[in-house]
Design an enzyme around this catalytic site. Structure first.
Site, short mmCIF file in Angstrom:
data_model
loop_
_atom_site.label_atom_id
_atom_site.label_comp_id
_atom_site.label_asym_id
_atom_site.label_seq_id
_atom_site.Cartn_x
_atom_site.Cartn_y
_atom_site.Cartn_z
N TYR A 196 29.88 -64.82 40.63
CA TYR A 196 29.72 -65.81 39.57
C TYR A 196 28.49 -66.69 39.84
CZ TYR A 196 34.37 -64.12 38.33
OH TYR A 196 35.43 -63.32 37.98
N ASP A 286 38.15 -58.23 48.39
CA ASP A 286 38.80 -59.53 48.46
C ASP A 286 40.30 -59.39 48.22
OD1 ASP A 286 38.41 -62.43 48.64
OD2 ASP A 286 39.30 -62.40 46.65
N CYS A 367 50.30 -53.53 46.27
CA CYS A 367 50.07 -52.45 45.30
C CYS A 367 49.04 -52.82 44.25
CB CYS A 367 51.37 -52.07 44.62
SG CYS A 367 52.09 -53.44 43.65
FE1 SF4 Z 1 50.71 -57.94 43.46
FE2 SF4 Z 1 53.34 -58.06 43.54
FE3 SF4 Z 1 52.10 -55.76 44.22
FE4 SF4 Z 1 51.98 -57.88 45.79
S1 SF4 Z 1 53.82 -56.73 45.27
S2 SF4 Z 1 50.26 -56.62 45.19
S3 SF4 Z 1 51.92 -59.57 44.33
S4 SF4 Z 1 52.12 -56.75 42.21
#
Ligand code: SF4
Ligand code: ADP
Length: 713
Positions: A196, A286, A367
């Site tokens: 940014y 990140d 995930c």
């Molecule tokens: Fe995102 Fe929830 Fe997966 Fe963790 S468990 S990466 S907070 S969707």
């Protein structure tokens, strides 16, 4: 606007009697300029997909984290001006006074629990395309931001800023700061990260200026310094000023005077902000997926900051282990433990540590379905926490459940993510729950998939729920229990959930770009065959039109086992949808390491056990590969046999099931990602009490007549 001051509420949160002595340091109050954070748990700014269109959803989402013990709770990016317009991606704004009231809802929700509210003021510079405002994007030198990044490509190139543009941005930051104060924020950000505007001034690749804002490191730092100064000046001691900065590229740059340019920037600005919020530069690094980035992966980049400044430092690393958090503090890496995903997956993580209940932490699995919801342009969803984003909309609290007045029996068939969640939430509401699973262990697809490369942490979906169920006295859990109509009838449950999952098929992909006939043959396999170790062959083709993670993971897995793997997909990239979850660049790396041949825009036409006939999706150019086995990762179909048999049984007026509501949940209802299955199981259990509740629809707050936003400085 009346506001409670931090510290006015919840003395309970300072009681550390039950906290493990080793973890108590996490509850030290930390002074940040003129304000004091009640503890070291800092929910750093993160996208929520919630805009001025859903202010109550947003306030409840953030307020729940404060309730769960996060001492600081931040907004996501809040645009300071229409020249920072990220649409169609969702973003919040403080463009004029009409935007103040919706943010005040958030600060009130956060202050109510004694936490500080932080606002991430943001100008996107060349990253944004201003698709709605139609204003030219701004940049130091007219250099487009990472134009090759798929998905962020646009047709608009940025304008090089002149002196009046710089002055205008400083004025917008000042005006937004004033509005942020009126909204009740305690910490106000200047953003110089993730490509940014502030970041673009720092990096010579984007900053080619020859005036006082370009060239030397000191000059490149000038714009960020001035942004901090106007923010501090306007804040006038009523709020702290934080700098959020990406340090990865800067740390890789040598410097004549400092250990690196990152060291130089932090030294030059050392005591200008009240707080340093330090991070990586690109979203895949990140906010890295656990497949490729472990807990604490930022440390090698940001570990030096505390040695250069005496201002408090916050950073992230998908921290879910209190021991790791304590280690970050004791080793002098961080003062405050930043949480974004960890706070989404478990808003009550700090509270659970405080009361010494660390087993109860619902750990993020990495995930990145949450970040995918931002890329989708919708409010956040989470695999582990079905209540994320549903706190106001559906009145779902992550830790509190209505209790059923007269406990009734609930049978849940299937112990995958949907069945486990359905059983857990039903039991927490006081129902007498029976959970039956035909196989010898819990977890369904998660148990299987988490054995594949990189997916180990995904097992937490299973482990958390099996542990939580084991703590309850009103649940009977049976493995090795295939349930048919007779077994189910004999249990005489008042409610039945059928969570029998889905199975992969060998359907191919037609030139019309829909699934076509199944591929048949002894050497044709599905992912279930991979899980069971049934796939044999030296040369294996993985044909993937599911396009999420599994096809790529299976190709990697078979490669690890020594097979020569060809991965083919009709999509434009391998595991194409993993672009949404920040995995894509690393998918290519992983497949490359296993020597996997990648064929994109390629369809599989036929396979005779030795030869696979493929063709280009667009020009039909044929190609062949000598192949021993094919794994098709394409279409999943719900396992409906049991459900249909139960429906047939209900047609018999003598059946004990005649009046029993039978509900399909999870993949058996509609095959999808694990997040969808968990949400479906959760919704089933809540609906036992709430009925088939609709959700509340949020509306913008219009306290003022529509007002112009001044586009000039
Ligand atoms: Fe995102 Fe929830 Fe997966 Fe963790 S468990 S990466 S907070 S969707
Ligand atoms: P979801 O993601 O919807 O939870 P899964 O496929 O992960 O779906 O889990 C479904 C689970 O249901 C599997 O563990 C499977 O063994 C189990 N199952 C399927 N049919 C039966 C049945 N008739 N009786 C008991 N368990 C079953």
């Amino acid at each position: 606007m009346p506001r409670e001051k931090p510290g006015d509420a919840v003395p309970e949160s300072s009681n550390l009697d039950d906290c493990h002595p080793h973890h108590r340091i996490l509850f030290d109050p930390i002074k940040i300029g003129p304000v004091v954070a009640p503890n070291r748990f800092y929910q750093v700014p993160h996208a929520s997909g919630m805009t001025e269109a859903n202010p109550r959803v947003r306030a409840a989402f953030r307020g729940t984290k404060a309730e769960g013990g996060w001492g600081v709770v931040s907004t996501g990016a809040v645009s300071i001006h229409p020249s920072s317009d990220d649409s169609p991606l969702p973003f919040a704004r403080l463009w004029n006074d009409a935007d103040i009231a919706s943010h005040a809802l958030t600060t009130e929700a956060v202050h109510k629990h004694g936490s500080l509210a932080a606002v991430e003021l943001w100008h996107g510079g060349a990253v944004v395309m201003n698709r709605t405002s139609r204003l030219p994007p701004l940049s130091p030198s007219g250099v487009p931001w990472a134009a090759t990044h798929i998905g962020f490509m646009g047709q608009q190139r940025p304008k090089p800023m002149d002196g009046s543009d710089i002055e205008a941005v400083l004025n917008w930051q000042r005006a937004a700061t004033r509005r942020a104060l009126d909204a009740g924020f305690d910490i106000i950000y200047v953003y110089a990260g993730m490509g940014y505007l502030g970041y673009e001034f720092l990096l010579p690749e984007y900053n080619w200026r020859t005036d006082g804002y370009g060239g030397s490191l000191e000059n490149r730092t000038r714009f960020v310094r001035e942004m901090l100064e106007v923010t501090r000046d306007e804040a006038g001691g009523r709020a702290a000023v934080a700098l959020r900065i990406s340090l990865e590229e800067l740390r890789a740059k040598p410097s004549d005077h400092y250990a690196s340019e990152a060291h130089g920037v932090v030294s030059l600005l050392s005591d200008v902000p009240d707080l340093w919020d330090v991070k990586m530069d690109s979203s895949p690094n990140d906010c890295g997926a656990s497949r490729f980035r472990p807990e604490g992966a930022h440390e090698p980049i940001i570990d030096f900051v505390r040695t250069v400044t005496d201002r408090p430092v916050v950073g992230v690393g998908r921290f879910t282990s209190p021991d790791t958090m304590v280690s970050q503090i004791k080793r002098g890496v961080l003062d405050l433990i930043g949480g974004a995903r960890a706070s989404i997956a478990d808003p009550f993580l700090p509270e659970k540590i405080r009361r010494g209940d660390t087993d109860a932490i619902r750990e993020c699995i990495g995930c990145n379905m949450c970040i995918a919801s931002w890329h989708d342009g919708v409010p956040v969803r989470c695999t582990q926490n079905a209540t994320a984003g549903e706190e106001w909309r559906r009145n779902w609290h992550p830790e509190q459940f209505q209790r059923v007045k007269k406990p009734e029996s609930v049978l849940v068939v299937g112990g995958g993510p949907a069945g486990l969640e359905a059983a857990l939430v039903a039991a927490r509401q006081g129902y007498e729950v029976t959970l039956a699973e035909q196989s010898s262990d819990w977890g369904g697809r998660v148990l299987q998939e988490s054995q594949l490369p990189g997916l180990r942490e995904w097992r937490r979906v299973r482990d958390y729920r099996v542990w939580a169920l084991s703590q309850l006295g009103n649940v009977a859990m049976y493995t090795d229990s295939p349930m048919g109509v007779d077994e189910i009838s004999s249990l005489e449950a008042r409610h039945i959930a059928v969570a029998t999952g889905a199975q992969w098929t060998t359907h191919l992909y037609s030139p019309l770009e829909i699934p076509s006939e199944p591929l048949m043959g002894p050497q044709v396999f599905t992912p279930e065959d991979v899980f069971a170790g049934r796939v044999a062959g030296d040369r294996i083709l993985v044909f993937d039109y599911d396009n999420y993670y599994l096809g790529g993971v299976i190709a990697e897995h078979l490669g690890c086992q020594g097979a020569q793997v060809v991965y083919a997909t009709p999509a434009g990239h391998a595991s194409a949808w993993t672009f949404m979850t920040n995995e894509l660049p690393y998918v290519y790396k992983a497949l490359g390491e296993q020597g996997v041949e990648i064929l994109t825009t390629t369809n599989l036409d036929h396979f005779n056990g030795q030869l696979a006939g493929l063709s280009n999706l667009f020009n039909q150019q044929p190609l062949e590969r000598e192949i021993d086995a094919v794994v098709v990762v394409g279409l999943r179909q719900p396992n409906l046999d049991l459900y249909q048999a139960l429906q047939t049984a209900q047609e018999n007026t003598d059946s004990p099931l005649i009046d029993t509501p039978i509900t399909l949940v999870g993949d058996a209802l509609a095959p999808g990602a694990i997040a969808h299955a968990v949400h479906s199981g959760h919704g089933f259990a809540r609906s036992l009490i709430d009925g088939d509740s609709a959700y509340f629809r949020d509306e913008p707050i219009n306290l003022l007549e529509p007002q112009p936003v001044f586009v000039e400085g």
